[in-house]
Design an enzyme around this catalytic site. Structure first.
Site, PDB file in Angstrom:
ATOM      1  NE  ARG A 125      -0.729  -1.177   4.586  1.00 34.81           N
ATOM      2  CZ  ARG A 125      -0.281  -0.327   5.617  1.00 34.81           C
ATOM      3  NH1 ARG A 125      -0.337   0.740   5.541  1.00 34.81           N
ATOM      4  NH2 ARG A 125       0.472  -1.024   6.879  1.00 34.81           N
ATOM      5  CE1 TYR A 178       8.918   7.598   9.738  1.00 42.76           C
ATOM      6  CE2 TYR A 178       9.170   9.980   9.654  1.00 42.76           C
ATOM      7  CZ  TYR A 178       9.085   8.964   9.058  1.00 42.76           C
ATOM      8  OH  TYR A 178       8.690   8.837   7.567  1.00 42.76           O
ATOM      9  CG  LEU A 207      11.494  -4.032   7.323  1.00 39.50           C
ATOM     10  CD1 LEU A 207      11.408  -2.621   6.984  1.00 39.50           C
ATOM     11  CD2 LEU A 207      12.811  -4.512   6.643  1.00 39.50           C
ATOM     12  CE  LYS A 234      11.613   6.945   7.601  1.00 40.96           C
ATOM     13  NZ  LYS A 234      11.631   5.673   6.589  1.00 40.96           N
TER      14      LYS A 234
HETATM   15  N1  LIG Z   1       3.511   9.249   3.639  1.00 38.12           N
HETATM   16  C1  LIG Z   1       4.499  10.473   3.954  1.00 38.12           C
HETATM   17  O1  LIG Z   1       3.945  11.646   3.895  1.00 38.12           O
HETATM   18  C2  LIG Z   1       5.837  10.031   4.227  1.00 38.12           C
HETATM   19  C3  LIG Z   1       6.724  11.142   4.190  1.00 38.12           C
HETATM   20  C4  LIG Z   1       8.218  10.881   4.622  1.00 38.12           C
HETATM   21  C5  LIG Z   1       8.515   9.837   4.398  1.00 38.12           C
HETATM   22  N2  LIG Z   1       7.547   8.415   4.285  1.00 38.12           N
HETATM   23  C6  LIG Z   1       8.391   7.219   4.326  1.00 38.12           C
HETATM   24  O2  LIG Z   1       7.594   6.664   3.232  1.00 38.12           O
HETATM   25  C7  LIG Z   1       7.747   5.311   3.359  1.00 38.12           C
HETATM   26  C8  LIG Z   1       6.443   4.474   2.951  1.00 38.12           C
HETATM   27  O3  LIG Z   1       5.471   5.290   3.709  1.00 38.12           O
HETATM   28  P1  LIG Z   1       4.021   5.216   3.333  1.00 38.12           P
HETATM   29  O4  LIG Z   1       3.321   6.257   3.810  1.00 38.12           O
HETATM   30  O5  LIG Z   1       3.632   4.627   2.144  1.00 38.12           O
HETATM   31  O6  LIG Z   1       3.371   4.112   4.625  1.00 38.12           O
HETATM   32  P2  LIG Z   1       2.130   3.299   4.658  1.00 38.12           P
HETATM   33  O7  LIG Z   1       1.058   3.589   3.852  1.00 38.12           O
HETATM   34  O8  LIG Z   1       1.907   3.148   6.418  1.00 38.12           O
HETATM   35  O9  LIG Z   1       2.625   1.871   4.024  1.00 38.12           O
HETATM   36  C9  LIG Z   1       3.766   1.246   4.763  1.00 38.12           C
HETATM   37  C10 LIG Z   1       4.541   0.046   4.138  1.00 38.12           C
HETATM   38  O10 LIG Z   1       5.317  -0.769   4.779  1.00 38.12           O
HETATM   39  C11 LIG Z   1       4.790  -2.115   5.277  1.00 38.12           C
HETATM   40  N3  LIG Z   1       5.320  -2.272   6.801  1.00 38.12           N
HETATM   41  C12 LIG Z   1       4.740  -1.664   7.823  1.00 38.12           C
HETATM   42  N4  LIG Z   1       5.307  -2.048   8.877  1.00 38.12           N
HETATM   43  C13 LIG Z   1       6.201  -3.005   8.455  1.00 38.12           C
HETATM   44  C14 LIG Z   1       7.105  -3.829   9.150  1.00 38.12           C
HETATM   45  N5  LIG Z   1       7.325  -3.539  10.702  1.00 38.12           N
HETATM   46  N6  LIG Z   1       7.840  -4.684   8.435  1.00 38.12           N
HETATM   47  C15 LIG Z   1       7.619  -4.734   7.085  1.00 38.12           C
HETATM   48  N7  LIG Z   1       7.062  -4.052   6.502  1.00 38.12           N
HETATM   49  C16 LIG Z   1       5.931  -3.258   7.119  1.00 38.12           C
HETATM   50  C17 LIG Z   1       3.509  -1.976   4.958  1.00 38.12           C
HETATM   51  O11 LIG Z   1       2.854  -3.378   4.725  1.00 38.12           O
HETATM   52  P3  LIG Z   1       1.876  -4.181   5.532  1.00 38.12           P
HETATM   53  O12 LIG Z   1       1.146  -3.512   6.403  1.00 38.12           O
HETATM   54  O13 LIG Z   1       0.898  -4.860   4.546  1.00 38.12           O
HETATM   55  O14 LIG Z   1       2.711  -5.351   6.173  1.00 38.12           O
HETATM   56  C18 LIG Z   1       2.984  -1.012   3.938  1.00 38.12           C
HETATM   57  O15 LIG Z   1       3.388  -1.718   2.679  1.00 38.12           O
HETATM   58  C19 LIG Z   1       7.978   4.982   4.862  1.00 38.12           C
HETATM   59  O16 LIG Z   1       9.390   4.284   5.012  1.00 38.12           O
HETATM   60  C20 LIG Z   1       7.796   6.281   5.627  1.00 38.12           C
HETATM   61  O17 LIG Z   1       8.648   6.729   6.709  1.00 38.12           O
HETATM   62  C21 LIG Z   1       6.495   8.768   4.151  1.00 38.12           C
END
Ligand SMILES: NC(=O)c1ccc[n+]([C@@H]2O[C@H](COP(=O)([O-])OP(=O)(O)OC[C@H]3O[C@@H](n4cnc5c(N)ncnc54)[C@H](OP(=O)(O)O)[C@@H]3O)[C@@H](O)[C@H]2O)c1
Length: 218
Positions: A11, A144, A51, A148
């Site tokens: 997702r 967090y 992870l 990072k």
């Molecule tokens: N959204 C933002 O604004 C934003 C901003 C800066 C950085 N980021 C970074 O971008 C990346 C993706 O974020 P997102 O917003 O797309 O997050 P998200 O919608 O919460 O999706 C997280 C993904 O990581 C997987 N995941 C969660 N916990 C995990 C674990 N313990 N072990 C393995 N897989 C795990 C989930 O898979 P399942 O739940 O299906 O296992 C899902 O596919 C992250 O590293 C986040 O820190 C996001």
């Protein structure tokens, strides 16, 4: 056909990245904790990866190795933001949980693929501006942010180690409308994925932190 591994591809940004790379003709190996996702494609396979669990990391890396495919690109996208990080104080249990997934998990998984010489072109660590020492002037989301910042240091160290062989980059994807932000954000996961795809296609100088195709301060 080139192959990419994308962690957390079920997702959010990871799924948008997987769909972008599938459209661009890649074979995509995605991970999620269950090993499943709510979409499919003939060039997509999912492998379970939690992870924070050492055995899960080992099994996932071994499964990928057994496919006998060269991995052109690895995107360490999976990450957590702990809800208790809202507290703005450092609770060691929350910090530990965040580091276990975002830092130790991503590093160990990467090192296991590297140990088998599987990654040939690029490693992208999905970081955050919250990990930038320049950006962070408040006490918001400390656990967090620390995770990072540590991931960014891994980018630097790995870039030096793999110089001339594999391009290693950190990327801030933007403020993206995903579950992590309860749907809030400035851009869609697809827009973030397009930016990251463009960066990868440019084969930029290794060892930098990027946001929207520009170098971002560490
Ligand atoms: N959204 C933002 O604004 C934003 C901003 C800066 C950085 N980021 C970074 O971008 C990346 C993706 O974020 P997102 O917003 O797309 O997050 P998200 O919608 O919460 O999706 C997280 C993904 O990581 C997987 N995941 C969660 N916990 C995990 C674990 N313990 N072990 C393995 N897989 C795990 C989930 O898979 P399942 O739940 O299906 O296992 C899902 O596919 C992250 O590293 C986040 O820190 C996001």
């Amino acid at each position: 056909m080139k192959t990419i591994v994308i962690t957390g591809a079920s997702r959010g940004i990871g799924r948008a990245l997987a769909e972008k790379f599938l459209n661009e003709g890649f074979f995509v190996i995605g991970t999620s904790r269950s090993g499943e996702a709510e979409y499919s494609h003939e060039n997509l396979m999912f492998v379970p990866l939690e992870l924070s669990q050492v055995e899960s990391r080992k099994t996932c890396a071994a499964t990928i190795q057994a496919l006998d495919k060269k991995i052109n690109i690895l995107i360490n996208n999976a990450g957590i933001w702990h809800p208790e990080d809202e507290a703005q104080t450092i609770d060691v249990a929350v910090l530990q949980e965040t580091l276990d997934s975002n830092v130790i998990g991503s590093i160990d998984f990467t090192e296991q693929l590297l140990a088998h010489n599987l990654i040939s072109e690029q490693i992208i660590n999905i970081s955050s501006r919250r990990g930038s020492l320049s950006f962070t002037t408040t006490c918001l989301y400390p656990n967090y942010g620390i995770s990072k910042a540590a991931l960014n240091m891994f980018t630097r160290i790995l870039a030096a180690r793999l110089a001339g062989k594999v391009i290693v980059s950190s990327v801030h994807p933007g403020y993206v409308k995903t579950d992590m932000n309860e749907g809030e954000g400035d851009i869609t996961p697809q827009e973030a994925a397009n930016d990251i795809f463009a960066l990868i296609a440019k084969r930029v100088e290794s060892g930098n932190f990027w946001y929207k195709g520009e170098i971002y301060p560490w």
